[in-house]
Design a protein around this motif. Structure first.
Motif, mmCIF file in Angstrom:
data_model
loop_
_atom_site.group_PDB
_atom_site.id
_atom_site.type_symbol
_atom_site.label_atom_id
_atom_site.label_comp_id
_atom_site.label_asym_id
_atom_site.label_seq_id
_atom_site.Cartn_x
_atom_site.Cartn_y
_atom_site.Cartn_z
ATOM 1 N N VAL A 42 -10.089 -1.942 -6.945
ATOM 2 C CA VAL A 42 -10.273 -1.896 -8.402
ATOM 3 C C VAL A 42 -8.922 -1.858 -9.103
ATOM 4 O O VAL A 42 -8.669 -2.619 -10.042
ATOM 5 N N PHE A 43 -8.042 -0.996 -8.638
ATOM 6 C CA PHE A 43 -6.721 -0.900 -9.271
ATOM 7 C C PHE A 43 -5.912 -2.177 -9.073
ATOM 8 O O PHE A 43 -5.146 -2.583 -9.955
ATOM 9 N N ASN A 44 -6.099 -2.812 -7.940
ATOM 10 C CA ASN A 44 -5.402 -4.077 -7.700
ATOM 11 C C ASN A 44 -5.876 -5.149 -8.684
ATOM 12 O O ASN A 44 -5.098 -6.017 -9.089
ATOM 13 N N ARG A 45 -7.155 -5.082 -9.058
ATOM 14 C CA ARG A 45 -7.720 -6.038 -10.007
ATOM 15 C C ARG A 45 -7.254 -5.782 -11.441
ATOM 16 O O ARG A 45 -7.095 -6.727 -12.212
ATOM 17 N N THR A 53 1.825 0.237 -11.866
ATOM 18 C CA THR A 53 2.485 0.175 -10.567
ATOM 19 C C THR A 53 1.652 1.019 -9.615
ATOM 20 O O THR A 53 1.416 2.208 -9.879
ATOM 21 N N ILE A 54 1.199 0.417 -8.529
ATOM 22 C CA ILE A 54 0.275 1.095 -7.621
ATOM 23 C C ILE A 54 0.987 1.497 -6.327
ATOM 24 O O ILE A 54 1.736 0.716 -5.742
ATOM 25 N N HIS A 55 0.721 2.717 -5.898
ATOM 26 C CA HIS A 55 1.246 3.228 -4.628
ATOM 27 C C HIS A 55 0.095 3.934 -3.926
ATOM 28 O O HIS A 55 -0.568 4.786 -4.519
ATOM 29 N N ALA A 56 -0.152 3.595 -2.676
ATOM 30 C CA ALA A 56 -1.241 4.218 -1.910
ATOM 31 C C ALA A 56 -0.674 5.218 -0.906
ATOM 32 O O ALA A 56 0.415 5.022 -0.372
ATOM 33 N N ILE A 57 -1.461 6.273 -0.643
ATOM 34 C CA ILE A 57 -1.026 7.291 0.310
ATOM 35 C C ILE A 57 -2.159 7.660 1.258
ATOM 36 O O ILE A 57 -3.312 7.824 0.845
ATOM 37 N N HIS A 74 -5.032 0.239 9.661
ATOM 38 C CA HIS A 74 -6.011 -0.405 8.785
ATOM 39 C C HIS A 74 -5.579 -0.295 7.321
ATOM 40 O O HIS A 74 -5.591 -1.284 6.575
ATOM 41 N N CYS A 75 -5.160 0.906 6.918
ATOM 42 C CA CYS A 75 -4.715 1.123 5.539
ATOM 43 C C CYS A 75 -3.457 0.314 5.229
ATOM 44 O O CYS A 75 -3.329 -0.274 4.148
ATOM 45 N N ARG A 76 -2.547 0.280 6.181
ATOM 46 C CA ARG A 76 -1.307 -0.472 5.980
ATOM 47 C C ARG A 76 -1.592 -1.968 5.822
ATOM 48 O O ARG A 76 -0.984 -2.645 4.986
ATOM 49 N N GLU A 77 -2.541 -2.466 6.625
ATOM 50 C CA GLU A 77 -2.902 -3.880 6.543
ATOM 51 C C GLU A 77 -3.507 -4.211 5.174
ATOM 52 O O GLU A 77 -3.189 -5.247 4.574
ATOM 53 N N MET A 82 -2.650 -6.554 -0.301
ATOM 54 C CA MET A 82 -2.651 -6.405 -1.758
ATOM 55 C C MET A 82 -1.239 -6.257 -2.331
ATOM 56 O O MET A 82 -1.071 -6.138 -3.540
ATOM 57 N N ARG A 83 -0.248 -6.210 -1.438
ATOM 58 C CA ARG A 83 1.150 -6.028 -1.846
ATOM 59 C C ARG A 83 1.328 -4.723 -2.620
ATOM 60 O O ARG A 83 1.937 -4.666 -3.699
ATOM 61 N N VAL A 84 0.767 -3.666 -2.039
ATOM 62 C CA VAL A 84 0.843 -2.325 -2.614
ATOM 63 C C VAL A 84 1.716 -1.459 -1.719
ATOM 64 O O VAL A 84 1.581 -1.478 -0.496
ATOM 65 N N ASP A 85 2.619 -0.686 -2.321
ATOM 66 C CA ASP A 85 3.450 0.244 -1.546
ATOM 67 C C ASP A 85 2.556 1.277 -0.869
ATOM 68 O O ASP A 85 1.587 1.768 -1.466
ATOM 69 N N PHE A 86 2.891 1.623 0.366
ATOM 70 C CA PHE A 86 2.050 2.515 1.155
ATOM 71 C C PHE A 86 2.893 3.552 1.869
ATOM 72 O O PHE A 86 3.958 3.240 2.406
ATOM 73 N N SER A 87 2.422 4.797 1.859
ATOM 74 C CA SER A 87 3.123 5.849 2.582
ATOM 75 C C SER A 87 2.127 6.733 3.321
ATOM 76 O O SER A 87 0.947 6.794 2.968
ATOM 77 N N VAL A 88 2.617 7.401 4.355
ATOM 78 C CA VAL A 88 1.805 8.317 5.162
ATOM 79 C C VAL A 88 2.465 9.684 5.135
ATOM 80 O O VAL A 88 3.663 9.815 5.353
ATOM 81 N N LYS A 89 1.665 10.698 4.847
ATOM 82 C CA LYS A 89 2.156 12.078 4.859
ATOM 83 C C LYS A 89 1.325 12.887 5.855
ATOM 84 O O LYS A 89 0.107 12.717 5.935
ATOM 85 N N SER A 90 1.970 13.763 6.589
ATOM 86 C CA SER A 90 1.298 14.554 7.614
ATOM 87 C C SER A 90 1.235 16.026 7.208
ATOM 88 O O SER A 90 2.212 16.565 6.666
#
Length: 204
Positions: A42-45, A53-57, A74-77, A82-90
């Motif tokens: 939805v946000f990509n649309r 500016t969208i960033h996923a976590i 899967h999330c990174r793919e 969608m060409r969205v920045d992606f990060s992982v936090k533990s």
């Protein structure tokens, strides 16, 4: 409900609750499940309409070590597509449980929200978008009713509270699943056409 209808409904919810003004950086919680993938789609649309500016976590709770690597991949793919920045936090849920004497669900929620807030500050995101839907809302109200919550407790989750926004809160899960089925089908069709075009060019 069609894909356009779901986008319209989500946008209506955004407008009704004044979730966005335009020009914001939005941190989207992404678990890889249908709800969060739908939210990111939805946000990509709508990102161009709102100049977002969208960033996923992805928050790794370290509770399912056998499944987590595949979920992150899967999330990174999805984000790459969608060409969205992606990060992982533990986060250390088990350690938090021992320290505070609460159950895993409460610990995971506390740490997840803290991670959302900390990451939002880190990347200077004005909004944190979460994928709770109408089914989650109904479940929340039901559980509070069972626990004997008063009238104020039966109001459910707010669509907006501080930086937290929930654009899917008025959309049922079955509509989300239908949306994703069509969305994925459309993406596969585009990829197929691209491959056929490339194959035709190469064979010429």
């Amino acid at each position: 409900m069609g894909n356009i209808d779901l986008i319209v409904q989500a946008t209506d919810t955004i407008r009704k609750h004044s979730m966005l003004k335009g020009g914001e950086r939005v941190l989207v919680g992404l678990s890889g499940g249908p709800d969060s993938v739908c939210l990111l789609a939805v946000f990509n649309r709508i990102k161009d309409d709102y100049n977002l500016t969208i960033h996923a976590i992805y928050v790794n709770h370290n509770l399912r070590p056998d499944e987590i690597p595949a979920e992150i991949a899967h999330c990174r793919e999805i984000c790459d597509e969608m060409r969205v920045d992606f990060s992982v936090k533990s986060v250390d849920v088990k350690g938090y449980v021992k320290e505070h004497g609460i159950n895993k669900q409460e610990a995971a929620r506390d740490l997840r929200y803290k991670t959302f807030y900390d990451t939002a500050m880190e990347i200077r995101a004005e909004k944190v978008a979460l994928a709770h839907n109408a089914d989650d809302q109904a479940e929340t109200i039901f559980m509070r009713l069972i626990r004997g919550a008063g009238a104020s407790g039966l109001s459910g989750m707010p669509a907006k509270r501080g930086p937290i926004i929930r654009p899917l809160l008025e959309i049922e899960r079955r509509d989300i699943e239908d949306f994703l089925e069509r969305e994925i089908s459309a993406m596969l069709l585009i990829l197929l056409i691209c491959r056929q075009t490339t194959s035709g060019t190469n064979s010429g």
